[in-house]
Design a protein around this motif. Structure first.
Motif, PDB file in Angstrom:
ATOM      1  N   ARG A  66       0.852  -1.188   0.000  1.00 44.33           N
ATOM      2  CA  ARG A  66       0.000   0.000   0.000  1.00 44.33           C
ATOM      3  C   ARG A  66       0.890   1.240   0.000  1.00 44.33           C
ATOM      4  N   LEU A  67       0.544   2.176  -0.881  1.00 40.72           N
ATOM      5  CA  LEU A  67       1.256   3.447  -0.922  1.00 40.72           C
ATOM      6  C   LEU A  67       0.606   4.350   0.111  1.00 40.72           C
ATOM      7  N   SER A  68       1.342   4.686   1.143  1.00 40.87           N
ATOM      8  CA  SER A  68       0.769   5.391   2.286  1.00 40.87           C
ATOM      9  C   SER A  68      -0.015   6.629   1.878  1.00 40.87           C
ATOM     10  N   GLY A  69      -1.200   6.733   2.452  1.00 41.84           N
ATOM     11  CA  GLY A  69      -2.037   7.898   2.243  1.00 41.84           C
ATOM     12  C   GLY A  69      -2.781   7.943   0.919  1.00 41.84           C
ATOM     13  N   SER A  70      -2.465   7.039  -0.014  1.00 38.12           N
ATOM     14  CA  SER A  70      -3.097   7.135  -1.336  1.00 38.12           C
ATOM     15  C   SER A  70      -4.233   6.130  -1.517  1.00 38.12           C
ATOM     16  N   GLY A  71      -4.244   5.086  -0.729  1.00 34.23           N
ATOM     17  CA  GLY A  71      -5.243   4.047  -0.893  1.00 34.23           C
ATOM     18  C   GLY A  71      -4.917   3.078  -2.015  1.00 34.23           C
ATOM     19  N   THR A 111      -1.228   5.229 -12.144  1.00 32.58           N
ATOM     20  CA  THR A 111      -1.797   5.896 -10.964  1.00 32.58           C
ATOM     21  C   THR A 111      -0.845   5.865  -9.772  1.00 32.58           C
ATOM     22  N   TYR A 112       0.158   5.018  -9.790  1.00 30.29           N
ATOM     23  CA  TYR A 112       1.091   4.921  -8.661  1.00 30.29           C
ATOM     24  C   TYR A 112       2.198   5.969  -8.716  1.00 30.29           C
ATOM     25  N   PHE A 113       2.539   6.437  -9.909  1.00 28.96           N
ATOM     26  CA  PHE A 113       3.659   7.365 -10.029  1.00 28.96           C
ATOM     27  C   PHE A 113       3.402   8.688  -9.312  1.00 28.96           C
ATOM     28  N   ASN A 114       2.219   9.250  -9.459  1.00 25.63           N
ATOM     29  CA  ASN A 114       1.919  10.545  -8.859  1.00 25.63           C
ATOM     30  C   ASN A 114       2.009  10.524  -7.331  1.00 25.63           C
ATOM     31  N   PRO A 115       1.360   9.554  -6.625  1.00 23.29           N
ATOM     32  CA  PRO A 115       1.490   9.537  -5.161  1.00 23.29           C
ATOM     33  C   PRO A 115       2.945   9.341  -4.700  1.00 23.29           C
ATOM     34  N   ILE A 116       3.698   8.546  -5.416  1.00 23.17           N
ATOM     35  CA  ILE A 116       5.099   8.319  -5.042  1.00 23.17           C
ATOM     36  C   ILE A 116       5.882   9.625  -5.154  1.00 23.17           C
ATOM     37  N   LYS A 117       5.646  10.373  -6.233  1.00 21.42           N
ATOM     38  CA  LYS A 117       6.341  11.650  -6.404  1.00 21.42           C
ATOM     39  C   LYS A 117       5.904  12.659  -5.344  1.00 21.42           C
ATOM     40  N   LYS A 118       4.586  12.773  -5.124  1.00 20.44           N
ATOM     41  CA  LYS A 118       4.064  13.738  -4.143  1.00 20.44           C
ATOM     42  C   LYS A 118       4.587  13.461  -2.738  1.00 20.44           C
ATOM     43  N   GLN A 119       4.694  12.177  -2.391  1.00 20.02           N
ATOM     44  CA  GLN A 119       5.140  11.806  -1.048  1.00 20.02           C
ATOM     45  C   GLN A 119       6.660  11.794  -0.926  1.00 20.02           C
ATOM     46  N   GLY A 120       7.368  11.908  -2.044  1.00 20.37           N
ATOM     47  CA  GLY A 120       8.834  11.915  -2.020  1.00 20.37           C
ATOM     48  C   GLY A 120       9.435  10.584  -1.584  1.00 20.37           C
ATOM     49  N   VAL A 121       8.740   9.482  -1.899  1.00 22.42           N
ATOM     50  CA  VAL A 121       9.218   8.175  -1.444  1.00 22.42           C
ATOM     51  C   VAL A 121       9.900   7.366  -2.545  1.00 22.42           C
ATOM     52  N   GLY A 122      10.091   7.985  -3.718  1.00 17.17           N
ATOM     53  CA  GLY A 122      10.726   7.274  -4.819  1.00 17.17           C
ATOM     54  C   GLY A 122      12.090   7.834  -5.163  1.00 17.17           C
ATOM     55  N   VAL A 123      12.847   7.056  -5.927  1.00 16.03           N
ATOM     56  CA  VAL A 123      14.126   7.529  -6.450  1.00 16.03           C
ATOM     57  C   VAL A 123      13.837   8.594  -7.509  1.00 16.03           C
ATOM     58  N   THR A 124      14.875   9.177  -8.089  1.00 17.25           N
ATOM     59  CA  THR A 124      14.707  10.247  -9.061  1.00 17.25           C
ATOM     60  C   THR A 124      13.746   9.867 -10.178  1.00 17.25           C
ATOM     61  N   ARG A 125      13.900   8.684 -10.739  1.00 16.13           N
ATOM     62  CA  ARG A 125      12.973   8.201 -11.773  1.00 16.13           C
ATOM     63  C   ARG A 125      12.535   6.793 -11.419  1.00 16.13           C
ATOM     64  N   VAL A 126      11.281   6.670 -11.069  1.00 23.04           N
ATOM     65  CA  VAL A 126      10.702   5.369 -10.734  1.00 23.04           C
ATOM     66  C   VAL A 126      10.232   4.717 -12.031  1.00 23.04           C
TER      67      VAL A 126
END
Length: 192
Positions: A66-71, A111-126
């Protein structure tokens, strides 16, 4: 941290540090034929990724993460152990191959890329993989961060390149290209 002989302090499960599933492609024939259910699709990719490209304990592959906060819940999420950064998202579906299935799978992985970017939990390019049965598409957000445009990744003249659209690769017939892409991705995210 690298050792003087260019080996990682983490050991790959394979004795050969340059191993890929290419050497075992014949062994994958009966397995590829079993990739008709989503659970099998995800299990096969989890094993390939963890054995050859994202070895434990350097990486952790989390099923149904689960991507935290995104559902949102990704089928498989590859994270770097040292900083818990997301490096790859895998969305798998049972075999079927209908255009609607591909569109749904690629759209879902997008749909997963945006929450990862917003939360800052991904590397430079996921990076992402959308797998349907024994076929797979590699995807990544546009380089300028425009999440609405999904780019495919393919090998051209020995180099991984982005392009608009998707190209489905077969786990057996396109094993060389899949290996080149996974090698490129694993090298790209190592220190990103």
């Amino acid at each position: 941290m690298r050792l003087k002989d260019n080996t990682s302090p983490y050991s790959r499960q394979s004795l050969n540090p340059d191993a890929s599933y290419l050497g075992d492609v014949a062994a994958f024939q009966p397995i590829a034929d079993l990739m008709t259910e989503e659970s099998t699709v995800n299990s096969v990719w989890c094993n390939i990724l963890s054995t050859y490209y994202f070895p434990f304990p350097e990486y952790i592959i989390k099923p149904e993460a689960r991507l935290s906060g995104s559902g949102h819940r990704a089928d498989l999420l590859v994270t770097r152990s040292r900083d818990s950064k997301v490096v790859m998202i895998i969305e798998g579906k049972k075999a079927g191959g209908a255009r609607a299935t591909w569109d749904k799978t690629v759209k879902q992985s997008n749909t997963y890329f945006n929450p990862i970017k917003k939360q800052g939990v991904g590397v430079t390019r996921v990076f992402g993989m959308a797998a349907v049965g024994r076929k797979v598409v590699f995807v990544a957000p546009n380089g300028d961060g425009a999440e609405s445009i999904l780019w495919g990744i393919k090998v051209q003249r020995g180099k991984a390149m982005s392009f608009r659209g998707i190209k489905a690769l077969d786990i057996l017939e396109d094993s060389g290209e899949i290996h080149a892409l996974l090698t490129h991705i694993s090298e790209t995210v190592k220190d990103a």
